[in-house]
Scaffold this active site. Structure first.
Site, mmCIF file in Angstrom:
data_model
loop_
_atom_site.group_PDB
_atom_site.id
_atom_site.type_symbol
_atom_site.label_atom_id
_atom_site.label_comp_id
_atom_site.label_asym_id
_atom_site.label_seq_id
_atom_site.Cartn_x
_atom_site.Cartn_y
_atom_site.Cartn_z
ATOM 1 N N THR A 256 -2.662 -0.972 -1.285
ATOM 2 C CA THR A 256 -2.458 -2.173 -2.104
ATOM 3 C C THR A 256 -3.306 -2.199 -3.377
ATOM 4 O O THR A 256 -2.988 -2.938 -4.307
ATOM 5 C CB THR A 256 -2.768 -3.443 -1.287
ATOM 6 O OG1 THR A 256 -4.113 -3.351 -0.811
ATOM 7 C CG2 THR A 256 -1.801 -3.611 -0.141
ATOM 8 N N ASP A 257 -4.374 -1.378 -3.430
ATOM 9 C CA ASP A 257 -5.309 -1.516 -4.559
ATOM 10 C C ASP A 257 -4.632 -1.299 -5.913
ATOM 11 O O ASP A 257 -4.831 -2.066 -6.853
ATOM 12 C CB ASP A 257 -6.480 -0.529 -4.404
ATOM 13 C CG ASP A 257 -7.403 -0.947 -3.273
ATOM 14 O OD1 ASP A 257 -7.322 -2.109 -2.832
ATOM 15 O OD2 ASP A 257 -8.203 -0.108 -2.823
ATOM 16 N N THR B 92 -3.631 1.467 3.298
ATOM 17 C CA THR B 92 -4.170 0.758 4.460
ATOM 18 C C THR B 92 -3.131 0.614 5.561
ATOM 19 O O THR B 92 -3.461 0.653 6.746
ATOM 20 C CB THR B 92 -4.681 -0.633 4.007
ATOM 21 O OG1 THR B 92 -5.753 -0.419 3.081
ATOM 22 C CG2 THR B 92 -5.187 -1.464 5.163
ATOM 23 N N SER C 276 -4.023 4.424 -2.344
ATOM 24 C CA SER C 276 -3.193 4.288 -3.554
ATOM 25 C C SER C 276 -3.901 4.840 -4.792
ATOM 26 O O SER C 276 -3.277 5.476 -5.641
ATOM 27 C CB SER C 276 -2.816 2.828 -3.781
ATOM 28 O OG SER C 276 -3.974 2.022 -3.883
HETATM 29 N N1 DGL Z 1 -7.473 0.177 -0.060
HETATM 30 C C1 DGL Z 1 -6.434 1.082 0.276
HETATM 31 C C2 DGL Z 1 -5.480 1.367 -0.867
HETATM 32 O O1 DGL Z 1 -5.197 0.592 -1.717
HETATM 33 C C3 DGL Z 1 -6.973 2.369 0.736
HETATM 34 C C4 DGL Z 1 -7.176 2.533 2.162
HETATM 35 C C5 DGL Z 1 -6.846 3.955 2.562
HETATM 36 O O2 DGL Z 1 -5.666 4.198 2.743
HETATM 37 O O3 DGL Z 1 -7.728 4.785 2.626
HETATM 38 O O4 DGL Z 1 -4.938 2.404 -0.927
#
Ligand code: DGL
Length: 376
Positions: A126-127, A55, A92
């Protein structure tokens, strides 16, 4: 003629009043703060920034590159000389295990060859950041820090905090106090250990928390401050050597829930899992027909690590004396179950999975795997 006689105390009061009216005097002024001296660029610590996406770089209309992110931090050149590298630019959860191996090898190589490097900062979505950070925590063998940074708001959102988090990550990576603390996760002014941190909220900025252990430190306006240290093996004391590892063994996580079917465990075993982490209820309960699945796994020589799904708390290894006595009357199947079962200590199921994958690159001995869980 009347003579005006002034007592010494009155004279002193008049003198103080005059000085006060005359404004600040060198006699009463605070010592002036030394004028900020610009630090010569060459003497600043060097920090290498490796971008993987997430993100923090996910701008509408096109992702920010490592270069873009580096340029987004005003004043970074007060803290460090920055070099940048684009390793990936994906969410991620899209990073593959092969990329994990590549990232850990890359950072180990950088530290082996670049002695002037003070620290490394990695950006991640961050996920699943806590998994990537824990993998680096267990595989980068150097006293210098790896600092993992992300953001909850993307660059197209009002209140994007990515540049601030990245700058704080660079400041931590440049700070000698960050050495020998394993991998660190820096977001929202807080420094957490990659070992303990977990994402606790899907959206809020203060999502990264170290459960009941608390943060290691903070990044404040004036300086980076550490309050505590983790006690488990880190940095040069980690034993996992990736130099000959080209693939990580498959380890799956299976959740315990009311009436859960054991055939999912069988399916994981038949699909090639070398280990399974059971996200057990409470301190070790399974449900439904999962015991049948676990018996099947033991029969096939698949290791089972028990880790609680409760969010915190420790699964302790069985006491040495109890199983020995109990084993005298145990069936062959029970013995086998014992032979392949490991207590996950206080690791969450996803962190236990990372540790079990690495443990299985070193050993197939149950007691060794248990030792590893007790030391990391
Ligand atoms: N939610 C984000 C993550 O943890 C993904 C967003 C993105 O980069 O597409 O990677």
């Amino acid at each position: 003629m009347t003579r005006l006689v002034l007592r010494p105390t009155v004279l002193l009061a008049i003198a103080l009043l005059c000085l006060h009216l005359a404004g600040p005097s060198p006699l009463f002024a605070q010592p002036a703060a030394p004028a900020a001296q610009p630090v010569p660029a060459a003497s600043l610590p060097r920090v290498h920034f490796v971008a993987t996406g997430g993100t923090i770089s996910n701008r509408d209309g096109g992702r920010l590159t490592a270069e873009d992110l580096a340029k987004s931090m005003p004043g970074v050149d007060r803290y460090a000389r920055l070099t940048v590298e684009q390793f990936a630019n994906v969410a991620s959860s899209e990073l593959t295990l092969k990329q994990w191996l590549g990232l850990a090898k890359r950072i180990n190589d950088l530290y082996a060859t670049e002695k002037d490097l003070a620290g490394v900062v990695v950006t991640s979505g961050t996920d699943t950041l806590e998994e990537t950070a824990f993998f680096l925590h267990l595989t980068v063998k150097d006293p210098r820090p790896v600092v993992v940074v992300g953001s909850m708001r993307n660059p197209s959102t009002l209140g994007y905090e990515g540049a601030a988090n990245l700058l704080e990550g660079v400041r931590v990576a440049a700070d000698p106090a960050a050495r020998n603390k394993g991998a660190l996760v820096v977001l929202n002014d807080e420094i957490n250990s990659a070992r303990n941190v977990t994402k606790t909220d899907a959206l809020r900025l203060q999502t990264f928390r170290s459960r009941e252990y608390g943060q290691l430190g903070v990044v404040d306006r004036d300086r980076v401050v550490f309050f505590s240290q983790i006690t488990q093996r880190t940095n040069e004391r980690v034993e996992f050597d990736l130099s000959k590892v080209t693939e990580l063994p498959r380890v799956d996580v299976i959740m315990v829930y009311q009436g859960a079917p054991g055939d999912l465990i069988k399916a994981a075993v038949d699909s090639g899992a070398k280990g399974i982490v059971m996200a057990v209820a409470g301190a070790g309960a399974t449900s439904g027909t999962q015991q049948e699945g676990l018996a099947y796994a033991a029969e096939k020589g698949v290791f089972i690590v028990n880790s609680t799904r409760a969010g915190s708390g420790r699964i302790a290894p069985p006491r040495g004396d109890v199983p020995a006595a109990a084993m005298a009357n145990a069936t062959e199947a029970q013995r086998r179950r014992r032979q392949f079962s490991v207590a996950g200590e206080d690791h969450t199921p996803v962190k236990a999975r990372v540790l079990l994958m690495l443990a299985l690159t070193r050993t197939n001995d149950r007691n060794e795997i248990q030792r590893i869980f007790s030391e990391y």
